[in-house]
Design a protein around this motif. Structure first.
Motif, PDB file in Angstrom:
ATOM      1  N   THR A 154      28.118  69.234  24.703  1.00 42.73           N
ATOM      2  CA  THR A 154      28.081  68.334  23.556  1.00 42.73           C
ATOM      3  C   THR A 154      26.727  68.458  22.870  1.00 42.73           C
ATOM      4  O   THR A 154      25.692  68.507  23.531  1.00 42.73           O
TER       5      THR A 154
ATOM      6  N   ILE B 194      28.376  66.659  17.367  1.00 40.26           N
ATOM      7  CA  ILE B 194      28.455  65.289  16.863  1.00 40.26           C
ATOM      8  C   ILE B 194      27.274  65.050  15.929  1.00 40.26           C
ATOM      9  O   ILE B 194      26.124  65.303  16.308  1.00 40.26           O
TER      10      ILE B 194
ATOM     11  N   ASP C 281      20.313  66.881  20.769  1.00 43.76           N
ATOM     12  CA  ASP C 281      20.396  66.677  22.215  1.00 43.76           C
ATOM     13  C   ASP C 281      21.626  67.413  22.740  1.00 43.76           C
ATOM     14  O   ASP C 281      22.639  67.498  22.048  1.00 43.76           O
TER      15      ASP C 281
ATOM     16  N   MET D  12      25.411  62.205  13.674  1.00 47.66           N
ATOM     17  CA  MET D  12      25.262  60.802  13.291  1.00 47.66           C
ATOM     18  C   MET D  12      24.478  60.805  11.984  1.00 47.66           C
ATOM     19  O   MET D  12      23.518  61.567  11.847  1.00 47.66           O
TER      20      MET D  12
ATOM     21  N   THR E 273      21.072  63.407  14.775  1.00 46.14           N
ATOM     22  CA  THR E 273      21.129  62.360  13.763  1.00 46.14           C
ATOM     23  C   THR E 273      20.437  62.892  12.503  1.00 46.14           C
ATOM     24  O   THR E 273      19.330  63.433  12.580  1.00 46.14           O
TER      25      THR E 273
ATOM     26  N   PHE F  91      30.370  59.982  28.936  1.00 45.27           N
ATOM     27  CA  PHE F  91      29.030  60.415  28.556  1.00 45.27           C
ATOM     28  C   PHE F  91      28.455  59.466  27.513  1.00 45.27           C
ATOM     29  O   PHE F  91      28.839  59.551  26.351  1.00 45.27           O
ATOM     30  N   PRO F  92      27.566  58.580  27.901  1.00 47.62           N
ATOM     31  CA  PRO F  92      26.931  57.742  26.894  1.00 47.62           C
ATOM     32  C   PRO F  92      25.709  58.476  26.344  1.00 47.62           C
ATOM     33  O   PRO F  92      24.874  58.970  27.108  1.00 47.62           O
ATOM     34  N   ILE F  93      25.633  58.596  25.045  1.00 52.37           N
ATOM     35  CA  ILE F  93      24.490  59.294  24.438  1.00 52.37           C
ATOM     36  C   ILE F  93      23.813  58.341  23.462  1.00 52.37           C
ATOM     37  O   ILE F  93      24.466  57.787  22.579  1.00 52.37           O
ATOM     38  N   ILE F  94      22.530  58.146  23.651  1.00 49.08           N
ATOM     39  CA  ILE F  94      21.798  57.284  22.725  1.00 49.08           C
ATOM     40  C   ILE F  94      20.761  58.118  21.992  1.00 49.08           C
ATOM     41  O   ILE F  94      19.938  58.799  22.608  1.00 49.08           O
ATOM     42  N   MET F  95      20.823  58.066  20.668  1.00 46.52           N
ATOM     43  CA  MET F  95      19.808  58.726  19.840  1.00 46.52           C
ATOM     44  C   MET F  95      18.872  57.621  19.365  1.00 46.52           C
ATOM     45  O   MET F  95      19.324  56.540  18.998  1.00 46.52           O
TER      46      MET F  95
ATOM     47  N   THR G 237      33.124  60.669  25.226  1.00 47.00           N
ATOM     48  CA  THR G 237      31.712  60.633  24.870  1.00 47.00           C
ATOM     49  C   THR G 237      31.468  59.480  23.905  1.00 47.00           C
ATOM     50  O   THR G 237      32.243  59.266  22.968  1.00 47.00           O
TER      51      THR G 237
ATOM     52  N   ALA H 101      16.697  62.908  14.570  1.00 44.81           N
ATOM     53  CA  ALA H 101      16.723  62.824  16.039  1.00 44.81           C
ATOM     54  C   ALA H 101      17.643  63.915  16.563  1.00 44.81           C
ATOM     55  O   ALA H 101      18.640  64.264  15.936  1.00 44.81           O
ATOM     56  N   GLY H 102      17.263  64.460  17.718  1.00 43.21           N
ATOM     57  CA  GLY H 102      18.056  65.533  18.295  1.00 43.21           C
ATOM     58  C   GLY H 102      17.623  66.877  17.791  1.00 43.21           C
ATOM     59  O   GLY H 102      16.578  66.981  17.167  1.00 43.21           O
TER      60      GLY H 102
ATOM     61  N   TRP I 218      16.579  53.375  28.074  1.00 42.03           N
ATOM     62  CA  TRP I 218      17.802  54.165  27.950  1.00 42.03           C
ATOM     63  C   TRP I 218      18.709  54.061  29.171  1.00 42.03           C
ATOM     64  O   TRP I 218      19.906  53.900  29.040  1.00 42.03           O
TER      65      TRP I 218
ATOM     66  N   ARG J 144      28.591  69.653  31.080  1.00 44.96           N
ATOM     67  CA  ARG J 144      29.207  69.422  32.387  1.00 44.96           C
ATOM     68  C   ARG J 144      30.173  70.570  32.680  1.00 44.96           C
ATOM     69  O   ARG J 144      30.877  71.027  31.781  1.00 44.96           O
TER      70      ARG J 144
ATOM     71  N   VAL K 189      24.408  66.651  19.930  1.00 46.19           N
ATOM     72  CA  VAL K 189      24.295  65.478  19.064  1.00 46.19           C
ATOM     73  C   VAL K 189      23.034  65.572  18.227  1.00 46.19           C
ATOM     74  O   VAL K 189      21.956  65.872  18.752  1.00 46.19           O
TER      75      VAL K 189
ATOM     76  N   VAL L  37      28.529  57.915  21.393  1.00 46.82           N
ATOM     77  CA  VAL L  37      27.234  58.186  20.776  1.00 46.82           C
ATOM     78  C   VAL L  37      26.825  57.023  19.888  1.00 46.82           C
ATOM     79  O   VAL L  37      27.631  56.530  19.082  1.00 46.82           O
ATOM     80  N   VAL L  38      25.592  56.587  20.041  1.00 44.50           N
ATOM     81  CA  VAL L  38      25.042  55.594  19.112  1.00 44.50           C
ATOM     82  C   VAL L  38      23.618  55.986  18.748  1.00 44.50           C
ATOM     83  O   VAL L  38      22.914  56.606  19.541  1.00 44.50           O
TER      84      VAL L  38
ATOM     85  N   ILE M 120      24.296  67.905  26.027  1.00 43.33           N
ATOM     86  CA  ILE M 120      24.812  67.481  27.335  1.00 43.33           C
ATOM     87  C   ILE M 120      25.869  68.479  27.769  1.00 43.33           C
ATOM     88  O   ILE M 120      26.746  68.830  26.977  1.00 43.33           O
TER      89      ILE M 120
ATOM     90  N   ASP N 187      30.156  56.111  17.991  1.00 43.78           N
ATOM     91  CA  ASP N 187      31.239  57.063  17.742  1.00 43.78           C
ATOM     92  C   ASP N 187      31.818  57.494  19.089  1.00 43.78           C
ATOM     93  O   ASP N 187      31.093  57.601  20.070  1.00 43.78           O
TER      94      ASP N 187
END
Lengths: 554, 554
Positions: free
Chosen positions: A467, A550, A484, A552, A471, B548-552, B467, A481-482, B522, A488, A469, B469-470, A486, B484
């Protein structure tokens, strides 16, 4: 016009596949259904628990459907009932043991009180407006099994269900060959017969024959005996119990289905064990090992069932002890060979003794071999024949067997699930197809996992996922931002640092190329990111992880 | 001290498993290795292409390793060579055909010119400082197979390799039982023998026996004959070719390994087909169907191999034609039953005729049955015995067979991969363990997919992923974009709208709870989001997709 009347036979499952047996018979405003089974997911059906038939056709003719008639209590003939009755609540007819097992299932689904179950005995005839449905005793690897003869205005249809011809069944109740022979004499329009073992020459061995082997093995055992077998094979259970009682061994049932079905079978008088010989698992410690027999689930090596749990030391109450003797009284169902082998290996590794089919005669099949099938064909000598129960190869070989006995090819119908066999006074022909299919049950969901979800699971399973991501700020056309990343299931984290940094760089480059040109359409950005990263990763690793870009936007 | 000297036998693969055969023999400053095979991934090894042995032990003793000695040219005995020689470049010894196949592999990996290959003939002895390595002819399902006798200062070790005793082999080169018998007479310290078929009673059938069946079938065929068999079974190829030439059929080889190995075998004089009878696939159109035999890969039902491609109409050049006769001249390797069945069913469905092992004798095994094993034990009557090649169950049964012939249990070593058998003048014992393991090859990566990656793939395969994303603004403690949600392999998109909206709501609530308290760590945010969503989804669907929680943060 009277001579236009016809009967339709529609297999909604069970042809060209093992399991999921369900067939509809339609005449004017009546439809009856024989069996309602599940099949088990194959290895491509990631995460699917079980598979049930799609009954769209029955639902769109709901007012016609008069009942479901069950030949016997195996999962591939009754297992879908709880799901199907929720969609189409019609009366269900079956013998005592069959319904006993069905009741358990309906209770678990909390719908027993809403369902209409009718107990029948072999020999009984249920009369509807046009159809008369006759239950005829057969022998099989579960007690109380029946063939079903459907007496219709156009003639008799005989559906064998699953059967073998056992002249010395454990309960003494032999197959009603006399009735089948009489039907043949009176004339059978259509025979539908079990094809499972058509590739095997000769005749099955009687269930009774393995009793001797089991008795000898159990008598000679120095410690506990642990037998894994099919929970539904009550005659096998009886023979294991008899040999155990004879050797003063108490009997413990292990595994949910084993406990459930043995209880139903004892309550209903199909399984006879002196009460004092049945003990609870927790009470085993009060007895010497040589006075204990455990009858358990897991004969197919299923990782969550009793035997595998014992082998891999994850059983809550049973651990391997010195002198334990394990007997796997079952054949692998095709596809389960490796699972079973894994359990056998583990038991051997832990020092236990294991006896299985390759070493001793501890299992017999419940499905007729060639010579038994020939006998049925000879007795019934039907006008038309439809081989059922089996993959296409079995159906095809069964057709050949019938031809070998003198039937004309044009009177034999090798059909696929969903095809309609239309029989009139003058002829029989395949006439079109109804909608059928496989509905996947996954957790609580019925039908919410389909081919797209499975394709995605397969793809994720093979190469994992990555993934990306970022912004973006729309006003300034810039990354704020990013990116980023991920991943798996794709690559070891510790070995992937360089690769991941390179991916980030590629994403930055691709995005900036677009942003510099004031392109901020998401689909363009995403698609460019995805393509470049895919290309790079394939070149570097020869793998194609699923890539999720993704973006944002703020 | 002289009486302290010992020889170590260390199976680095192949015990307790099928395939990946490789064994090290160590005496003072010399190590020799017999075979270097791959195994195939089992169904839990998602996405893995093949499995090679971990040779850490050999690498950390690199200066001692004098060579790899090959018994025969099957994948499970030579397949890992290209990978292993890259890590440890030592001389390789093998017979002509074996090395012919190895050369092809090394060429594909672009390392042939760096490798040192030594051609030997059955009967040859390679002399090292301490070891003499003698190649002894055996019969097996590939030509030019050998057992290997290692003459060491402490005595003789006889390793059978894979073998059967075929008194009428196609090439007339019978197994050198005389040499084996002589070794027995002189005294063999340790026998290591093939356990694959120890569970089968009696004696294998000679390869020659099925020639008659194949000839009859091919002679009676009206159209094309398409035979699927193992590419390495040159004697089978020879018999198919002979029957085809006899019936004036041209021969086409289909599938990469079939083309490669048949070419090697013809070049080296192991396969004899009149040149004018071999045609290219593109030239088939110039001949009548009754004058064509196709020999193809895919006898295990492998989805990407020739036979499956023909069956499922994805072969680039061969389509099913009327009167085609398909022969599957192979047994399913355990685990492949369903794949093969799928291909057979598809061929039948498309109207073709198919002949397979259940119907006719079109295959024989290449591994000795019980009576053959007994003969070897009787001839060799070794001091010590180590069953090799097989799962634990086979090794255990082979030990029992030896005991049945009079060997003492304490002289039989049922070992696991990695264990060290230490033999001195006085005794033999298991003495410790070296590091071994399975290295996964996936695409271009060797060893970069490990148990964590596989566990993730399994998890993704079963329940899919979701996933979240915020984007947060640190200064204002507020969500400025998202949440999202992206899911794959979890649930049908069209049925999931409500579920997804609910998930977004849960995420928003959880985040705001934290942000209101000025918590912006985070790991806390992520873990709270993840737990709440997991709990909700499990309650609603009984599934556990990977979340998968992704925080930007901006």
């Amino acid at each position: 016009m009277k001579n236009e009347e016809c009967i339709k036979v529609i297999p909604l499952g069970g042809l060209g596949e093992i399991g999921k047996n369900i067939t509809a018979f339609e005449y004017e405003d009546e439809i009856i259904v024989i069996d309602c089974g599940i099949s088990f997911p194959d290895e491509e059906m990631y995460g699917v628990d079980l598979v049930i038939p799609d009954i769209t056709y029955l639902k769109s003719n709901a007012e016609k459907v008069k009942g479901i008639f069950l030949t016997h209590g195996h999962e591939d003939h009754i297992g879908a009932l709880p799901y199907i009755l929720k969609q189409l609540n019609v009366p269900v007819y079956g013998t005592k043991l069959t319904l006993g097992i069905v009741e358990n299932k309906l209770k678990e689904h909390n719908i027993l009180s809403d369902c209409e179950l009718h107990n029948v005995n072999a020999g009984d005839i249920i009369e509807l407006k046009n159809f008369k449905i006759e239950f005829i005793r057969v022998t099989h690897s579960i007690a109380d099994s029946c063939a079903i003869a459907i007496h219709s205005p156009l003639g008799v249809i005989l559906h064998t269900g699953d059967f073998k011809i056992d002249f010395t069944p454990i309960d003494g109740l032999v197959m009603d060959l006399e009735r089948i022979s009489n039907l043949g004499k009176e004339g059978v329009m259509l025979l539908m017969a079990d094809s499972t073992n058509v590739e095997r020459e000769g005749h099955t061995i009687s269930e009774k024959a393995i009793g001797k082997t089991l008795t000898r093995i159990i008598s000679n055992a120095a410690g506990r005996v642990i037998v894994a077998t099919f929970a539904s094979n009550i005659h096998r259970m009886q023979q294991i119990a008899d040999a155990s009682v004879m050797n003063d061994r108490k009997i413990v049932f292990s595994g949910r289905s084993m406990e459930n079905i043995s209880k139903v079978a004892m309550d209903l008088g199909y399984l006879h064990i002196p009460e004092e010989y049945i003990i609870r698992m927790d009470d085993m410690q009060n007895y010497n090992n040589k006075n204990i027999t455990i009858i358990t689930t897991g004969s197919q090596g299923e990782p969550m069932a009793g035997l595998a749990r014992i082998a891999f030391s994850t059983h809550r109450k049973i651990t391997i002890e010195p002198e334990d003797l394990y007997i796997i009284s079952a054949s692998p169902i095709p596809g389960n060979e490796k699972l079973i082998s894994r359990v056998i290996n583990e038991l051997f590794k832990k020092g236990a003794e294991v006896i299985y089919e390759d070493l001793e005669e501890v299992h017999v099949s419940g499905h007729a071999y060639q010579e038994e099938l020939k006998l049925i064909h000879a007795l019934v000598h039907p006008k038309y024949f439809m081989p059922v129960h089996g993959e296409y190869r079995h159906i095809r070989q069964h057709a050949k067997l019938a031809q070998g006995l003198g039937m004309q090819g044009e009177n034999i119908f090798t059909m696929e699930t969903g095809q309609i066999l239309e029989i009139t006074v003058d002829e029989a022909k395949i006439a079109g197809k109804v909608h059928t299919g496989a509905v996947f049950v996954d957790g609580l969901g019925v039908g919410d996992v389909g081919s797209i979800v499975l394709r995605d699971r397969k793809h994720l399973a093979e190469d994992g996922m990555l993934t990306i991501v970022v912004t973006l700020e729309r006003q300034s056309y810039s990354i704020i931002a990013g990116p980023d990343i991920i991943t798996r299931g794709f690559i070891y984290a510790k070995e992937s640092d360089e690769l991941i940094n390179e991916v980030k760089e590629i994403v930055r480059t691709e995005l900036n190329k677009c942003l510099d040109n004031k392109v901020i359409e998401w689909y363009v950005l995403k698609s460019n990111m995805k393509k470049s990263v895919e290309r790079y990763l394939y070149k570097k690793t020869n793998r194609r992880p699923t890539i999720f870009p993704i973006i944002m936007e703020i």
